[in-house]
Scaffold this active site. Structure first.
Site, mmCIF file in Angstrom:
data_model
loop_
_atom_site.group_PDB
_atom_site.id
_atom_site.type_symbol
_atom_site.label_atom_id
_atom_site.label_comp_id
_atom_site.label_asym_id
_atom_site.label_seq_id
_atom_site.Cartn_x
_atom_site.Cartn_y
_atom_site.Cartn_z
ATOM 1 N N HIS A 1 0.820 -1.215 0.000
ATOM 2 C CA HIS A 1 0.000 0.000 0.000
ATOM 3 C C HIS A 1 0.854 1.265 0.000
ATOM 4 C CE1 HIS A 1 -4.303 -1.162 0.398
ATOM 5 N NE2 HIS A 1 -3.784 -2.307 0.818
ATOM 6 N N SER B 1 -13.429 -17.045 -21.042
ATOM 7 C CA SER B 1 -12.334 -17.278 -20.098
ATOM 8 C C SER B 1 -12.439 -18.698 -19.563
ATOM 9 C CB SER B 1 -12.462 -16.291 -18.937
ATOM 10 O OG SER B 1 -11.667 -16.706 -17.856
ATOM 11 N N ALA C 1 -6.775 -13.044 -5.172
ATOM 12 C CA ALA C 1 -5.929 -13.697 -4.166
ATOM 13 C C ALA C 1 -4.729 -12.845 -3.782
ATOM 14 C CB ALA C 1 -5.438 -15.045 -4.704
ATOM 15 N N SER D 1 -3.953 -10.990 -10.593
ATOM 16 C CA SER D 1 -4.541 -11.522 -11.823
ATOM 17 C C SER D 1 -5.072 -10.372 -12.671
ATOM 18 C CB SER D 1 -5.670 -12.503 -11.510
ATOM 19 O OG SER D 1 -6.781 -11.852 -10.932
ATOM 20 N N ASP E 1 1.665 -3.254 -9.379
ATOM 21 C CA ASP E 1 1.283 -4.527 -9.998
ATOM 22 C C ASP E 1 1.550 -4.510 -11.498
ATOM 23 O OD1 ASP E 1 0.382 -4.966 -7.497
ATOM 24 O OD2 ASP E 1 -1.742 -5.095 -7.999
HETATM 25 P P1 ADP Z 1 -6.226 -9.806 -7.973
HETATM 26 O O1 ADP Z 1 -5.573 -9.685 -6.630
HETATM 27 O O2 ADP Z 1 -6.250 -11.210 -8.463
HETATM 28 O O3 ADP Z 1 -5.685 -8.825 -8.969
HETATM 29 P P2 ADP Z 1 -8.630 -8.218 -8.265
HETATM 30 O O4 ADP Z 1 -9.866 -8.154 -7.432
HETATM 31 O O5 ADP Z 1 -7.810 -6.977 -8.418
HETATM 32 O O6 ADP Z 1 -7.773 -9.430 -7.713
HETATM 33 O O7 ADP Z 1 -9.024 -8.682 -9.754
HETATM 34 C C1 ADP Z 1 -9.785 -9.827 -10.000
HETATM 35 C C2 ADP Z 1 -10.632 -9.620 -11.262
HETATM 36 O O8 ADP Z 1 -9.803 -9.687 -12.459
HETATM 37 C C3 ADP Z 1 -11.665 -10.714 -11.458
HETATM 38 O O9 ADP Z 1 -12.854 -10.444 -10.709
HETATM 39 C C4 ADP Z 1 -11.929 -10.631 -12.978
HETATM 40 O O10 ADP Z 1 -12.771 -9.546 -13.286
HETATM 41 C C5 ADP Z 1 -10.531 -10.306 -13.518
HETATM 42 N N1 ADP Z 1 -9.866 -11.584 -13.869
HETATM 43 C C6 ADP Z 1 -8.832 -12.167 -13.233
HETATM 44 N N2 ADP Z 1 -8.501 -13.361 -13.798
HETATM 45 C C7 ADP Z 1 -9.356 -13.540 -14.833
HETATM 46 C C8 ADP Z 1 -9.545 -14.581 -15.811
HETATM 47 N N3 ADP Z 1 -8.784 -15.676 -15.821
HETATM 48 N N4 ADP Z 1 -10.547 -14.430 -16.719
HETATM 49 C C9 ADP Z 1 -11.309 -13.313 -16.709
HETATM 50 N N5 ADP Z 1 -11.195 -12.306 -15.844
HETATM 51 C C10 ADP Z 1 -10.229 -12.394 -14.895
HETATM 52 MG MG MG Z 2 -5.750 -6.700 -8.778
#
Ligand code: ADP
Ligand code: MG
Length: 353
Positions: A30, A63, A115, A119, A164
């Site tokens: 953060h 996806s 997580a 992602s 990130d």
């Molecule tokens: P993270 O810590 O994984 O970045 P976030 O809450 O910032 O968590 O982002 C997660 C979001 O990113 C999911 O709700 C989805 O909208 C998008 N996302 C992540 N992975 C995928 C995937 N494999 N396919 C489609 N959307 C994805």
């Molecule tokens: Mg994120």
């Protein structure tokens, strides 16, 4: 093979394939929107996208993690659904003129979403890199990271910093990126083989766009406003003590300045190959997130404490907080036995990599 999956769904071959890794933040939480330096590392697990441009305004997205084919048109408002992140990346790629019109897109991912392993940044960066291949424009990886952050900030409404996006756009698994989030200057720092940086999912899922992350960014804004400067991380303890703010705001600011100092010390420890010092800084970082930034959970505090109790030299919550993953530094020779003991005591936790 992602091109075969794409063909099965859309009935034609993709024009571009691209990828991006997940990332784990070793230390520096953060502070990437408060003028701090951070130390994330690209993961060996990642995400792949296949894309084909269309001659109309339609965006079709599939996806391997979510059901169905999502259909949207360029310029439509976001819906709050899973496809928003991918649609936002495409919208911004069109605005930046990497793409002309709509696309068909398939996403295949090994990164658990929500997580703390980014992602979202990996998805957006991979889409923007595929779009870049489609254009003649001269665009650097750092440009891609900056645009990817805009997608999260402006399209999704997630007020994240630049960590990130830079981590997944410019670094490779096995090296950490020491990133000054104000200048975007960075050094790639190699990590010693004799320690493993183990990532464990706590079993607590969270969605960062649910508002808790934003609350912390607003609290930091309050501290910055009171201090009349943006580089919160560079204030002194004395300056923070004098701020005319509520106690919880002072605690957030205190985390920022101590976390920034810990990152600089951690980079120095890596350079001197002093892994015990590095591990101690990870532990202190966790205590600061628990007690001052208040983004940990009781379950994660127990998991982190047990990780150290059973032999990790350092362990901490990683990512935006309120659930998700922990990262632990463990002697490579002890890692297998350590993992087995920890998982036996925490059956809900899952080893990611
Ligand atoms: P993270 O810590 O994984 O970045 P976030 O809450 O910032 O968590 O982002 C997660 C979001 O990113 C999911 O709700 C989805 O909208 C998008 N996302 C992540 N992975 C995928 C995937 N494999 N396919 C489609 N959307 C994805
Ligand atoms: Mg994120």
């Amino acid at each position: 093979m992602i091109n075969l999956e794409f063909e099965k769904i859309f009935g034609a071959s993709p024009a571009q394939i691209s990828n991006a890794p997940g990332r784990v933040n070793l230390i520096g939480e953060h502070i990437d929107y408060n003028g701090g330096t951070v130390l994330p590392m690209a993961l060996p697990i990642g995400l792949e996208v296949a894309l084909a441009p269309r001659r109309d305004e339609l965006i079709r997205i599939a996806s391997d993690k979510f059901d169905g084919i999502e259909e949207r048109r360029l310029g439509e408002v976001k819906t709050g659904g899973w496809a928003d992140y991918a649609v936002g990346a495409i919208e911004f790629a069109v605005r930046a003129e990497y793409l002309q019109r709509g696309v068909d897109l398939y996403i295949s991912s090994m990164i658990p979403d929500g997580a703390g392993l980014s992602s979202s940044a990996a998805l957006i960066v991979a889409i923007l890199k595929a779009a870049r291949q489609q254009s003649e424009r001269d665009v650097t990886d750092a440009d891609i990271a900056v645009l990817a952050r805009q997608v999260e900030n402006e399209y999704i409404g997630m007020p994240c910093g630049i960590m990130d996006q830079m981590a997944v756009a410019v670094s490779q698994p096995g090296e950490a990126i020491a990133l000054d989030t104000t200048t975007l200057d960075y050094d790639l720092v190699s990590l010693p083989d004799r320690y493993h940086f183990v990532v464990l999912h706590s079993g607590q899922h969270r969605k960062l766009s649910d508002g808790r992350y934003r609350k912390r960014t607003l609290e930091c804004e309050e501290a910055k406003k009171a201090a009349k400067r943006d580089d919160l991380c560079l204030l002194s303890e004395c300056e923070i003590a004098k701020l005319d703010v509520a106690q919880n705001i002072r605690k957030r600011a205190f985390h920022c300045i101590t976390e920034h100092a810990r990152v600089l010390a951690a980079i120095e420890a890596l350079r001197k190959d002093d892994m015990n010092a590095f591990g101690a800084l990870m532990n202190e970082s966790h205590f600061s997130m628990r007690d001052y930034f208040e983004i940990s959970t009781p379950e994660i505090n127990v998991l982190v404490a047990d990780a150290v109790k059973y032999g990790a030299i350092g362990a901490r919550l990683t990512g935006g907080g309120f659930g998700g993953c922990v990262v632990c530094a463990v002697d490579a020779e002890l890692a297998d036995a350590w993992k087995a003991t920890l998982l036996a005591h925490h059956p809900n936790a899952k080893f990611i990599c």
